[in-house]
Design an enzyme around this catalytic site. Structure first.
Site, PDB file in Angstrom:
ATOM      1  N   ASP A  31       0.863  -1.194   0.000  1.00  0.00           N
ATOM      2  CA  ASP A  31       0.000   0.000   0.000  1.00  0.00           C
ATOM      3  C   ASP A  31       0.889   1.230   0.000  1.00  0.00           C
ATOM      4  O   ASP A  31       2.010   1.188   0.524  1.00  0.00           O
ATOM      5  CB  ASP A  31      -0.923  -0.002   1.245  1.00  0.00           C
ATOM      6  CG  ASP A  31      -2.210   0.786   1.011  1.00  0.00           C
ATOM      7  OD1 ASP A  31      -2.123   2.007   0.795  1.00  0.00           O
ATOM      8  OD2 ASP A  31      -3.297   0.187   1.046  1.00  0.00           O
ATOM      9  N   SER A 124     -16.725  -2.968 -10.031  1.00  0.00           N
ATOM     10  CA  SER A 124     -17.832  -2.256  -9.382  1.00  0.00           C
ATOM     11  C   SER A 124     -19.103  -2.415 -10.203  1.00  0.00           C
ATOM     12  O   SER A 124     -19.047  -2.534 -11.436  1.00  0.00           O
ATOM     13  CB  SER A 124     -17.449  -0.773  -9.314  1.00  0.00           C
ATOM     14  OG  SER A 124     -18.556   0.000  -8.960  1.00  0.00           O
ATOM     15  N   TYR A 149     -14.049   7.523 -12.913  1.00  0.00           N
ATOM     16  CA  TYR A 149     -13.805   6.387 -12.004  1.00  0.00           C
ATOM     17  C   TYR A 149     -14.429   5.109 -12.578  1.00  0.00           C
ATOM     18  O   TYR A 149     -13.774   4.079 -12.707  1.00  0.00           O
ATOM     19  CB  TYR A 149     -14.388   6.668 -10.607  1.00  0.00           C
ATOM     20  CG  TYR A 149     -14.476   5.407  -9.773  1.00  0.00           C
ATOM     21  CD1 TYR A 149     -13.338   4.842  -9.218  1.00  0.00           C
ATOM     22  CD2 TYR A 149     -15.697   4.752  -9.586  1.00  0.00           C
ATOM     23  CE1 TYR A 149     -13.405   3.660  -8.495  1.00  0.00           C
ATOM     24  CE2 TYR A 149     -15.781   3.573  -8.865  1.00  0.00           C
ATOM     25  CZ  TYR A 149     -14.628   3.029  -8.318  1.00  0.00           C
ATOM     26  OH  TYR A 149     -14.698   1.849  -7.611  1.00  0.00           O
ATOM     27  N   LYS A 153     -12.812   1.299 -14.237  1.00  0.00           N
ATOM     28  CA  LYS A 153     -13.183  -0.095 -13.918  1.00  0.00           C
ATOM     29  C   LYS A 153     -13.578  -0.841 -15.187  1.00  0.00           C
ATOM     30  O   LYS A 153     -13.226  -2.004 -15.386  1.00  0.00           O
ATOM     31  CB  LYS A 153     -14.327  -0.125 -12.903  1.00  0.00           C
ATOM     32  CG  LYS A 153     -13.965   0.442 -11.531  1.00  0.00           C
ATOM     33  CD  LYS A 153     -12.933  -0.413 -10.816  1.00  0.00           C
ATOM     34  CE  LYS A 153     -12.502   0.172  -9.500  1.00  0.00           C
ATOM     35  NZ  LYS A 153     -11.357  -0.517  -8.895  1.00  0.00           N
ATOM     36  N   GLY A 294     -25.650  11.983 -12.429  1.00  0.00           N
ATOM     37  CA  GLY A 294     -25.085  10.649 -12.675  1.00  0.00           C
ATOM     38  C   GLY A 294     -25.748   9.549 -11.869  1.00  0.00           C
ATOM     39  O   GLY A 294     -25.483   8.365 -12.098  1.00  0.00           O
TER      40      GLY A 294
HETATM   41  P1  NAD Z   1      -9.707   2.456  -0.075  1.00  0.00           P
HETATM   42  O1  NAD Z   1      -9.342   3.785  -0.654  1.00  0.00           O
HETATM   43  O2  NAD Z   1     -10.064   2.368   1.348  1.00  0.00           O
HETATM   44  O3  NAD Z   1      -8.534   1.404  -0.364  1.00  0.00           O
HETATM   45  C1  NAD Z   1      -7.675   1.492  -1.474  1.00  0.00           C
HETATM   46  C2  NAD Z   1      -6.253   1.365  -0.958  1.00  0.00           C
HETATM   47  O4  NAD Z   1      -5.358   1.419  -2.071  1.00  0.00           O
HETATM   48  C3  NAD Z   1      -5.852   2.499  -0.001  1.00  0.00           C
HETATM   49  O5  NAD Z   1      -5.269   1.941   1.158  1.00  0.00           O
HETATM   50  C4  NAD Z   1      -4.861   3.318  -0.801  1.00  0.00           C
HETATM   51  O6  NAD Z   1      -3.911   3.937   0.030  1.00  0.00           O
HETATM   52  C5  NAD Z   1      -4.274   2.267  -1.720  1.00  0.00           C
HETATM   53  N1  NAD Z   1      -3.729   2.789  -2.982  1.00  0.00           N
HETATM   54  C6  NAD Z   1      -4.309   3.652  -3.840  1.00  0.00           C
HETATM   55  N2  NAD Z   1      -3.524   3.864  -4.894  1.00  0.00           N
HETATM   56  C7  NAD Z   1      -2.410   3.108  -4.717  1.00  0.00           C
HETATM   57  C8  NAD Z   1      -1.221   2.915  -5.464  1.00  0.00           C
HETATM   58  N3  NAD Z   1      -1.014   3.533  -6.625  1.00  0.00           N
HETATM   59  N4  NAD Z   1      -0.281   2.057  -4.987  1.00  0.00           N
HETATM   60  C9  NAD Z   1      -0.470   1.432  -3.794  1.00  0.00           C
HETATM   61  N5  NAD Z   1      -1.565   1.586  -3.047  1.00  0.00           N
HETATM   62  C10 NAD Z   1      -2.523   2.415  -3.497  1.00  0.00           C
HETATM   63  O7  NAD Z   1     -10.883   1.875  -0.995  1.00  0.00           O
HETATM   64  P2  NAD Z   1     -11.820   0.609  -0.771  1.00  0.00           P
HETATM   65  O8  NAD Z   1     -13.187   1.096  -0.512  1.00  0.00           O
HETATM   66  O9  NAD Z   1     -11.191  -0.347   0.152  1.00  0.00           O
HETATM   67  O10 NAD Z   1     -11.826   0.033  -2.243  1.00  0.00           O
HETATM   68  C11 NAD Z   1     -10.922  -0.995  -2.646  1.00  0.00           C
HETATM   69  C12 NAD Z   1     -11.137  -1.286  -4.118  1.00  0.00           C
HETATM   70  O11 NAD Z   1     -12.492  -1.652  -4.338  1.00  0.00           O
HETATM   71  C13 NAD Z   1     -10.878  -0.077  -5.033  1.00  0.00           C
HETATM   72  O12 NAD Z   1     -10.277  -0.550  -6.219  1.00  0.00           O
HETATM   73  C14 NAD Z   1     -12.263   0.454  -5.308  1.00  0.00           C
HETATM   74  O13 NAD Z   1     -12.331   1.133  -6.527  1.00  0.00           O
HETATM   75  C15 NAD Z   1     -13.069  -0.838  -5.349  1.00  0.00           C
HETATM   76  N6  NAD Z   1     -14.499  -0.641  -5.062  1.00  0.00           N
HETATM   77  C16 NAD Z   1     -14.872  -0.018  -3.894  1.00  0.00           C
HETATM   78  C17 NAD Z   1     -16.217   0.193  -3.638  1.00  0.00           C
HETATM   79  C18 NAD Z   1     -16.664   0.928  -2.395  1.00  0.00           C
HETATM   80  O14 NAD Z   1     -17.797   1.389  -2.366  1.00  0.00           O
HETATM   81  N7  NAD Z   1     -15.847   1.053  -1.375  1.00  0.00           N
HETATM   82  C19 NAD Z   1     -17.178  -0.252  -4.552  1.00  0.00           C
HETATM   83  C20 NAD Z   1     -16.762  -0.877  -5.722  1.00  0.00           C
HETATM   84  C21 NAD Z   1     -15.405  -1.081  -5.967  1.00  0.00           C
HETATM   85  C1  WQD Z   2     -26.060   5.681  -2.462  1.00  0.00           C
HETATM   86  C2  WQD Z   2     -27.427   6.368  -2.500  1.00  0.00           C
HETATM   87  C3  WQD Z   2     -27.361   8.550  -3.494  1.00  0.00           C
HETATM   88  C4  WQD Z   2     -24.939  10.459  -0.367  1.00  0.00           C
HETATM   89  C5  WQD Z   2     -20.943   4.683  -5.474  1.00  0.00           C
HETATM   90  C6  WQD Z   2     -20.155   4.481  -6.733  1.00  0.00           C
HETATM   91  C7  WQD Z   2     -19.979   3.010  -6.997  1.00  0.00           C
HETATM   92  C8  WQD Z   2     -19.387   2.321  -5.796  1.00  0.00           C
HETATM   93  C9  WQD Z   2     -20.193   2.569  -4.569  1.00  0.00           C
HETATM   94  C10 WQD Z   2     -17.032   2.611  -5.590  1.00  0.00           C
HETATM   95  C11 WQD Z   2     -27.692   7.099  -3.820  1.00  0.00           C
HETATM   96  C12 WQD Z   2     -27.751   8.631  -2.031  1.00  0.00           C
HETATM   97  C13 WQD Z   2     -25.659   9.539  -1.120  1.00  0.00           C
HETATM   98  C14 WQD Z   2     -25.644  11.528   0.253  1.00  0.00           C
HETATM   99  C15 WQD Z   2     -27.695  10.663  -0.656  1.00  0.00           C
HETATM  100  N1  WQD Z   2     -18.098   2.874  -5.533  1.00  0.00           N
HETATM  101  N2  WQD Z   2     -27.004   9.635  -1.263  1.00  0.00           N
HETATM  102  N3  WQD Z   2     -26.994  11.579   0.081  1.00  0.00           N
HETATM  103  O1  WQD Z   2     -23.627   6.233  -5.870  1.00  0.00           O
HETATM  104  O2  WQD Z   2     -24.651   3.959  -5.365  1.00  0.00           O
HETATM  105  O3  WQD Z   2     -22.238   4.146  -5.657  1.00  0.00           O
HETATM  106  O4  WQD Z   2     -20.321   3.982  -4.389  1.00  0.00           O
HETATM  107  O5  WQD Z   2     -16.007   2.402  -5.535  1.00  0.00           O
HETATM  108  O6  WQD Z   2     -19.136   2.878  -8.100  1.00  0.00           O
HETATM  109  O7  WQD Z   2     -20.817   5.095  -7.820  1.00  0.00           O
HETATM  110  O8  WQD Z   2     -23.229   5.098  -3.631  1.00  0.00           O
HETATM  111  O9  WQD Z   2     -23.241   5.761  -1.272  1.00  0.00           O
HETATM  112  O10 WQD Z   2     -22.741   7.510  -3.040  1.00  0.00           O
HETATM  113  O11 WQD Z   2     -25.045   6.615  -2.832  1.00  0.00           O
HETATM  114  O12 WQD Z   2     -28.925  10.787  -0.778  1.00  0.00           O
HETATM  115  O13 WQD Z   2     -25.068  12.393   0.915  1.00  0.00           O
HETATM  116  O14 WQD Z   2     -27.442   7.374  -1.488  1.00  0.00           O
HETATM  117  O15 WQD Z   2     -28.060   9.488  -4.258  1.00  0.00           O
HETATM  118  O16 WQD Z   2     -29.065   6.959  -4.079  1.00  0.00           O
HETATM  119  P1  WQD Z   2     -23.543   4.930  -5.199  1.00  0.00           P
HETATM  120  P2  WQD Z   2     -23.488   6.294  -2.634  1.00  0.00           P
END
Ligand code: NAD
Ligand code: WQD
Length: 336
Positions: A31, A124, A149, A153, A294
């Site tokens: 990380d 995602s 973003y 993906k 969006g």
């Molecule tokens: P997070 O930001 O908590 O974790 C990502 C980690 O990657 C962090 O610790 C960050 O420091 C590290 N990082 C970023 N860029 C880096 C680099 N270039 N080299 C080394 N380390 C690096 O995010 P998360 O919520 O744990 O998400 C993890 C993965 O899951 C991400 O790829 C994110 O896009 C994907 N994802 C998350 C969600 C969500 O809602 N949390 C939903 C769908 C997909």
């Molecule tokens: C959830 C719902 C908002 C904040 C995003 C990314 C997706 C994934 C997960 C990735 C929606 C509503 C939110 C607020 C609100 N990410 N909302 N007030 O948009 O489904 O997904 O996170 O790494 O790729 O697009 O998640 O938690 O932002 O929103 O009313 O202050 O809550 O409109 O309906 P979303 P979210």
């Protein structure tokens, strides 16, 4: 033999490391702490009572990766590292393409040259875009992402498909996460983003601890049961356990497999507000605000492919997600 976990100090990564260690895997975390703190590594050790190696570095640094693969005996990679804030990606698209796509390509090149051809990738639900109806199924067409973003993906998914077509030794599991919330039962690890919260649950918990005055509910005129947006919230521990199943799959078979990790249930913004208030005993002040650009009305998964092929099912309900989110936030109001 170890599993390399990129981004293992982050939210989903840290929870997955706990589950991997509990399942008996040896892990190595990489990380750069761009969006995490080193304290999360101590907490993983504290929860599991197990040790692991850690490398501070960047997935875009090819020399660093080559040294790591030459030094360690790595069997497979779980690749979480990346940037994930939708709004920020619209302001800084190049940083997102560089970190997410550039970083993944550099990682894959280093893996190929080291002969490590097994990877689990964090995708995602956003790749389904806005025109597919829910429940979303893996075979539906992907595309039409509405922000950089999401597009990173989508491109990475395509890169992994091309890679597997070009070389049948690769073993890839692409996991499409729905909306992860919650935290480990211990209250010792949880989501701790740097800067302004991006996701709904993080806003709610910040209101609950008094850091934000109220929640803005983005739109109450969607075609849903109460007019607010519906999503498939999944407990981060269930999501993490899904990775243990996915690792088993990539270790056992070659080829590419794609799975939704969701519960199959859709809850509205107001359902979440109510459930959180019940779990925490705190009323969450909210105001109805305009729709967010969006956003779509409804997004939830069909999780049956993961059940049938991996044997994985999400088991934790909304109440537990809210209780665990609240325990983490209330016991760590300033994060790690
Ligand atoms: P997070 O930001 O908590 O974790 C990502 C980690 O990657 C962090 O610790 C960050 O420091 C590290 N990082 C970023 N860029 C880096 C680099 N270039 N080299 C080394 N380390 C690096 O995010 P998360 O919520 O744990 O998400 C993890 C993965 O899951 C991400 O790829 C994110 O896009 C994907 N994802 C998350 C969600 C969500 O809602 N949390 C939903 C769908 C997909
Ligand atoms: C959830 C719902 C908002 C904040 C995003 C990314 C997706 C994934 C997960 C990735 C929606 C509503 C939110 C607020 C609100 N990410 N909302 N007030 O948009 O489904 O997904 O996170 O790494 O790729 O697009 O998640 O938690 O932002 O929103 O009313 O202050 O809550 O409109 O309906 P979303 P979210």
């Amino acid at each position: 033999m170890s599993i390399l976990v990129t981004g293992g100090a982050g939210y989903i990564g840290s929870h997955t490391c706990v589950e991997l260690l509990n399942a008996g895997y040896e892990i190595i975390i990489l990380d750069n702490f761009y969006n995490s703190k080193s304290e999360s590594l101590n907490r993983i050790k504290e929860i599991t009572n197990k040790d692991f190696k850690f490398y501070e570095g960047d997935i875009r640094d090819r020399e660093f990766l080559d040294n790591l693969f030459a030094t360690e005996n790595i069997e497979a990679v779980i690749h979480f590292a990346g940037l994930k804030a939708v709004g920020e990606s619209c302001q800084k698209p190049l940083e997102y393409y560089d970190n997410n796509i550039g970083g993944t390509v550099t990682l894959l090149l280093a893996m190929k040259d080291a002969g490590v051809k097994k990877i689990v990738f964090s995708s995602s639900a956003t790749v389904y875009g806005s025109s597919n109806p829910s429940p979303l199924k893996e075979e539906m067409p992907i595309g039409g992402t509405t922000n950089p973003y999401g597009t990173t993906k989508l491109y990475i998914e395509n890169i992994l498909q091309d890679l597997c077509k070009s070389d049948d030794e690769w073993s890839v599991c692409t996991l499409r996460y729905f909306n992860p919330i919650g935290a480990h039962k211990s209250g010792r690890i949880g989501e701790n983003p740097n800067g302004i919260p991006n996701n709904l649950m993080h806003y709610i918990t910040q209101v609950a601890v008094g850091k934000l005055d109220h929640l803005n509910v983005f739109g109450d005129d969607y075609d849903t049961h109460d007019g607010t947006g519906v999503r498939d919230y999944i407990h981060v521990v269930d999501l993490s356990i899904g990775h243990v199943y996915a690792v088993k799959k990539v270790l056992a078979e070659t080829g590419i497999n794609i799975y939704n990790l969701g519960t199959g249930n859709g809850y509205s913004v107001l359902d979440i507000v109510k459930a959180f208030s019940k779990a925490s005993g705190i009323e969450i002040k909210y105001e109805i605000a305009p729709r967010r650009d969006g956003d779509i009305a409804t997004c939830f998964s069909d999780p049956s492919k993961a059940k049938n092929e991996l044997g994985w099912v999400a088991e934790r309900g909304l109440e537990e997600m809210c209780e665990d989110s609240w325990r983490w936030q209330s016991e760590n109001p300033n994060g790690f």
